[in-house]
Design a protein around this motif. Sequence first.
Motif, PDB file in Angstrom:
ATOM      1  N   ALA A 382      34.918 -23.487  13.063  1.00  0.00           N
ATOM      2  CA  ALA A 382      34.727 -22.364  12.150  1.00  0.00           C
ATOM      3  C   ALA A 382      33.366 -21.688  12.301  1.00  0.00           C
ATOM      4  O   ALA A 382      33.077 -20.715  11.611  1.00  0.00           O
ATOM      5  CB  ALA A 382      34.889 -22.836  10.701  1.00  0.00           C
ATOM      6  N   SER A 383      32.528 -22.204  13.192  1.00  0.00           N
ATOM      7  CA  SER A 383      31.179 -21.672  13.373  1.00  0.00           C
ATOM      8  C   SER A 383      31.180 -20.546  14.403  1.00  0.00           C
ATOM      9  O   SER A 383      31.923 -20.585  15.380  1.00  0.00           O
ATOM     10  CB  SER A 383      30.215 -22.763  13.853  1.00  0.00           C
ATOM     11  OG  SER A 383      30.237 -23.887  13.020  1.00  0.00           O
ATOM     12  N   SER A 384      30.303 -19.591  14.186  1.00  0.00           N
ATOM     13  CA  SER A 384      30.066 -18.581  15.218  1.00  0.00           C
ATOM     14  C   SER A 384      29.153 -19.168  16.282  1.00  0.00           C
ATOM     15  O   SER A 384      28.166 -19.843  15.968  1.00  0.00           O
ATOM     16  CB  SER A 384      29.398 -17.352  14.600  1.00  0.00           C
ATOM     17  OG  SER A 384      28.856 -16.511  15.594  1.00  0.00           O
ATOM     18  N   ARG A 385      29.473 -18.917  17.557  1.00  0.00           N
ATOM     19  CA  ARG A 385      28.588 -19.378  18.641  1.00  0.00           C
ATOM     20  C   ARG A 385      27.236 -18.693  18.562  1.00  0.00           C
ATOM     21  O   ARG A 385      26.246 -19.198  19.094  1.00  0.00           O
ATOM     22  CB  ARG A 385      29.224 -19.098  19.998  1.00  0.00           C
ATOM     23  CG  ARG A 385      30.507 -19.843  20.288  1.00  0.00           C
ATOM     24  CD  ARG A 385      30.330 -21.342  20.125  1.00  0.00           C
ATOM     25  NE  ARG A 385      30.887 -21.815  18.859  1.00  0.00           N
ATOM     26  CZ  ARG A 385      30.722 -23.004  18.352  1.00  0.00           C
ATOM     27  NH1 ARG A 385      29.979 -23.878  18.971  1.00  0.00           N
ATOM     28  NH2 ARG A 385      31.265 -23.338  17.210  1.00  0.00           N
ATOM     29  N   ARG A 386      27.194 -17.552  17.912  1.00  0.00           N
ATOM     30  CA  ARG A 386      25.916 -16.859  17.745  1.00  0.00           C
ATOM     31  C   ARG A 386      24.987 -17.664  16.844  1.00  0.00           C
ATOM     32  O   ARG A 386      23.760 -17.586  16.966  1.00  0.00           O
ATOM     33  CB  ARG A 386      26.168 -15.469  17.161  1.00  0.00           C
ATOM     34  CG  ARG A 386      24.959 -14.557  17.132  1.00  0.00           C
ATOM     35  CD  ARG A 386      25.404 -13.128  16.945  1.00  0.00           C
ATOM     36  NE  ARG A 386      24.297 -12.184  16.952  1.00  0.00           N
ATOM     37  CZ  ARG A 386      24.429 -10.876  17.173  1.00  0.00           C
ATOM     38  NH1 ARG A 386      25.635 -10.370  17.421  1.00  0.00           N
ATOM     39  NH2 ARG A 386      23.388 -10.082  17.160  1.00  0.00           N
ATOM     40  N   VAL A 387      25.551 -18.427  15.949  1.00  0.00           N
ATOM     41  CA  VAL A 387      24.775 -19.252  15.020  1.00  0.00           C
ATOM     42  C   VAL A 387      24.536 -20.646  15.595  1.00  0.00           C
ATOM     43  O   VAL A 387      23.411 -21.142  15.636  1.00  0.00           O
ATOM     44  CB  VAL A 387      25.495 -19.356  13.663  1.00  0.00           C
ATOM     45  CG1 VAL A 387      24.778 -20.351  12.748  1.00  0.00           C
ATOM     46  CG2 VAL A 387      25.582 -17.987  12.994  1.00  0.00           C
ATOM     47  N   ALA A 388      25.605 -21.286  16.020  1.00  0.00           N
ATOM     48  CA  ALA A 388      25.548 -22.706  16.382  1.00  0.00           C
ATOM     49  C   ALA A 388      25.102 -22.883  17.831  1.00  0.00           C
ATOM     50  O   ALA A 388      25.886 -23.221  18.709  1.00  0.00           O
ATOM     51  CB  ALA A 388      26.902 -23.352  16.153  1.00  0.00           C
ATOM     52  N   THR A 389      23.838 -22.674  18.064  1.00  0.00           N
ATOM     53  CA  THR A 389      23.245 -22.867  19.387  1.00  0.00           C
ATOM     54  C   THR A 389      22.883 -24.336  19.575  1.00  0.00           C
ATOM     55  O   THR A 389      23.015 -25.159  18.657  1.00  0.00           O
ATOM     56  CB  THR A 389      21.981 -22.007  19.525  1.00  0.00           C
ATOM     57  OG1 THR A 389      20.987 -22.499  18.591  1.00  0.00           O
ATOM     58  CG2 THR A 389      22.268 -20.535  19.214  1.00  0.00           C
ATOM     59  N   ALA A 390      22.388 -24.662  20.754  1.00  0.00           N
ATOM     60  CA  ALA A 390      22.028 -26.054  21.050  1.00  0.00           C
ATOM     61  C   ALA A 390      20.849 -26.538  20.223  1.00  0.00           C
ATOM     62  O   ALA A 390      20.635 -27.753  20.092  1.00  0.00           O
ATOM     63  CB  ALA A 390      21.716 -26.215  22.529  1.00  0.00           C
TER      64      ALA A 390
END
Length: 414
Positions: A382-390
Motif C-alpha cells: 500500500a506504500s508509494s515507492r516515492r515514499v518508501a525508499t531504502a
Amino acid sequence: MASTSPTATAASSAAKTAASSAAKTAAPSAATETLRDLGETRRATEALVAHLDDATLQRSLSPIMSPLVWDLAHIAAYEDLWLAHRHAGLPLLRPDLAALYDAFETPRAVRAEVELLDAPAAREYMAEVRERVAAALIGRGVGDGVLCELVLRHELQHCETMRQTMAIAGILPPGEPRLTPLPADPATAMSAESVPTAGSFPTTEPAADDAWVALPAGTFAMGADAEGFAYDNERPRHAVHTAAYRIARRPATNASWLHFSEGGGYERREWWSDEGWAWKEEYDITHHPAVAAGHPQAPACHVSWFEAEAFARAHGARLPSEAEWERAARHAAPQLEGLGQVWEWTGTRFDGYPGFVAYPYREYSEVFFGKDYLVLRGGSWASSRRVATATFRNWDHPQRRQIFAGVRLARDVD
C-alpha cells in the motif's frame, strides 16, 4: 579601478536580462511539474474512497484510527499550512479548522467524538485549498521544492493510513490487498522437517543455507545523503559497522506463520517477552485472520512486533537491526525476495541519528523518539515507492497490527 566599456556593460545587461528571463521561464515549469504530481496524487486519493458512501466516510470504523473524512480534511489543512501559508505567505483559508485538523491538537482518540466537516464539505475544502495552492505555485514558484515534496508525500502516506482503516473495516477497494505469492522455490520454502507439532518446534526455519543471504562484517554509509528530499530522521548519513550476519532471503509467509501458530506459537511462554506475553494474554491474541485468508506463499501481514519477536525466537533467529536491514536492502537487494510487500519489523527503537536536526518541525519525528516505538523498513503493497525508499524509516508501537507489517528474520554468524 578598471573601467568598463559600453559594449561590456550592454553585454552584461543582456546576460542579466536573459538569466532573469530564463529563471522566470524555469519557475513556472517546475510549478507545472509539481502541480501535475500533486494532481496525480489527488486523483489517486479520490479513487481510493470512490466506492464508499458519505456515511461510511464520516463514521468511526476503528477506535485506533480516524474517521476517513478526518484524513481527507487533514490532507487539505496540511497542504494549506505548508504551501499556501508557510511557502506563499497567504493567510490560512480556514483558520477555524487549524486545531481540528492538527494531528497533535486533535489526537486519534477524540476524532470520532468531535464535530468534523462532513464528506461534501471536506471535498470542497480540498478543492479550494488546491486552487489557491496552484495559483501560489504558478505565481511564486516552488522554491527548493522541499515543502512541495513534503506535502505530496504526506498525502501519499495518508492514502496508506486510510487503507489500514479500510482493512480493519473490511472495505478495501476491489482487488486489494495486493500481496503477491513469493516464488515457489524449494530452497527458500519451509522444509518438511521444520513443520512444528504440538509438542515441539524446530529452531532451523528455513532449513536450507540458500534461504539466507550472508553479509560479511563491514562498514557502510547509513541514511540519506544531503542531496534531494529526505525526512529529517533519515539524516545525517553516517558510517555504521555491522558484524557478519545472515538475513532471510524472503519474509515469513502465511504458510510458515500458520505452522508457527498451529505448533504452539501463541502458547509457548519461553518465546515471548514479558510485555509481549502480557499483551497476548490480555487480548487473547492468535494469528491475524489475514494470515489464514491469504495465499500460503504470500508474505504474512498484520503482524505486531511482539509476534515478530516471538516468531524469530521460535526459529532460533532474531529480528534484524535497522542498520542490518538497510545494509542488506541497499547492497544485496537483488538477492532479497518480497521487498516492499510488507513493512518489516526491526529490533531497533526509533531514535535520531547522530547529529539529528529536526526539520521542518519537530513533531514529525522527534516527539516519537525513545522506547515506545520500533522501526519498520521497506514499505508495503500500500506504500508509494516515492515514499518508501531504502532509507525511509517507519515506526509504530510494538502491539500494533493494523499496519501492513510482516517480518524478515536475521541470524548471527557463528
